[in-house]
Design a protein around this motif. Sequence first.
Motif, PDB file in Angstrom:
ATOM      1  N   PRO A   7      43.700  -3.783  -1.015  1.00 30.70           N
ATOM      2  CA  PRO A   7      42.412  -4.375  -1.416  1.00 30.70           C
ATOM      3  C   PRO A   7      41.312  -3.338  -1.652  1.00 30.70           C
ATOM      4  O   PRO A   7      40.394  -3.581  -2.441  1.00 30.70           O
ATOM      5  CB  PRO A   7      42.069  -5.295  -0.247  1.00 30.70           C
ATOM      6  N   HIS A  45      40.599  -2.531  -5.142  1.00 28.90           N
ATOM      7  CA  HIS A  45      40.035  -3.619  -5.935  1.00 28.90           C
ATOM      8  C   HIS A  45      38.653  -4.007  -5.431  1.00 28.90           C
ATOM      9  O   HIS A  45      38.194  -5.133  -5.648  1.00 28.90           O
ATOM     10  CB  HIS A  45      40.989  -4.826  -5.919  1.00 28.90           C
ATOM     11  N   GLY A  46      38.021  -3.065  -4.715  1.00 31.14           N
ATOM     12  CA  GLY A  46      36.649  -3.272  -4.267  1.00 31.14           C
ATOM     13  C   GLY A  46      36.495  -4.242  -3.113  1.00 31.14           C
ATOM     14  O   GLY A  46      35.392  -4.700  -2.837  1.00 31.14           O
ATOM     15  N   GLN A  47      37.573  -4.560  -2.436  1.00 26.94           N
ATOM     16  CA  GLN A  47      37.503  -5.481  -1.309  1.00 26.94           C
ATOM     17  C   GLN A  47      37.617  -4.707  -0.004  1.00 26.94           C
ATOM     18  O   GLN A  47      38.200  -3.632   0.047  1.00 26.94           O
ATOM     19  CB  GLN A  47      38.625  -6.521  -1.390  1.00 26.94           C
ATOM     20  N   SER A  48      37.095  -5.288   1.041  1.00 22.84           N
ATOM     21  CA  SER A  48      37.153  -4.662   2.357  1.00 22.84           C
ATOM     22  C   SER A  48      38.456  -5.024   3.063  1.00 22.84           C
ATOM     23  O   SER A  48      38.979  -6.117   2.881  1.00 22.84           O
ATOM     24  CB  SER A  48      35.971  -5.126   3.205  1.00 22.84           C
ATOM     25  N   VAL A  49      38.942  -4.090   3.847  1.00 22.98           N
ATOM     26  CA  VAL A  49      40.107  -4.362   4.699  1.00 22.98           C
ATOM     27  C   VAL A  49      39.685  -4.322   6.161  1.00 22.98           C
ATOM     28  O   VAL A  49      40.524  -4.289   7.050  1.00 22.98           O
ATOM     29  CB  VAL A  49      41.257  -3.355   4.447  1.00 22.98           C
ATOM     30  N   ASP A  68      43.905 -15.940   7.968  1.00 20.05           N
ATOM     31  CA  ASP A  68      43.734 -15.312   6.660  1.00 20.05           C
ATOM     32  C   ASP A  68      44.782 -14.236   6.374  1.00 20.05           C
ATOM     33  O   ASP A  68      44.570 -13.362   5.549  1.00 20.05           O
ATOM     34  CB  ASP A  68      42.331 -14.733   6.525  1.00 20.05           C
ATOM     35  N   ARG A  74      47.864 -12.316   4.856  1.00 18.82           N
ATOM     36  CA  ARG A  74      48.456 -12.305   3.522  1.00 18.82           C
ATOM     37  C   ARG A  74      49.963 -12.492   3.628  1.00 18.82           C
ATOM     38  O   ARG A  74      50.607 -11.945   4.516  1.00 18.82           O
ATOM     39  CB  ARG A  74      48.127 -10.987   2.827  1.00 18.82           C
TER      40      ARG A  74
END
Length: 145
Positions: free
Chosen positions: A34, A37-41, A116, A118
């Motif tokens: 992520p 793709h500019g998402q936080s982990v 949440d 994956r």
Amino acid sequence: MTAMPASGAPLWIGALWAAWLIVMLFHVELGLMPLFHGQSVEIKSEVPLARLPRLFMAMLLYLMVPVLAMLLAFHAAAEPLNWSARPIWRASQWWLSLGYSVTNVIHLVADIRLPDARRDQIVLMLALTLIGLLLNGATWVWWRG
């Protein structure tokens, strides 16, 4: 069914450790995807910042111990009459695989219970658990067989 040659069991065990390591590294890598793709982990953590170096060292050791087990298994395959094929090392391989299987099952259950989580991470943890079970069987047979 034909009997496995003396070097066959440790080769199979080394290959299983290698597969486990590849899947574990892929599990970690996919967990970080992520970020690309500019998402936080980020996971909310209760670990104080001062303790993070110990945590990182523990994770490094968790990954390096199977590397050592894999190398010992390959050494036992290459030199079946040498020290790495002795019963104490065979037993160590079994106990180690058992310990890692326990941690894999705990991690798998934790991933399944996360609301949440994956699916790809759960599938990879399931693969790690199954490889661990194969390792348990192979190391048991090598030790006791």
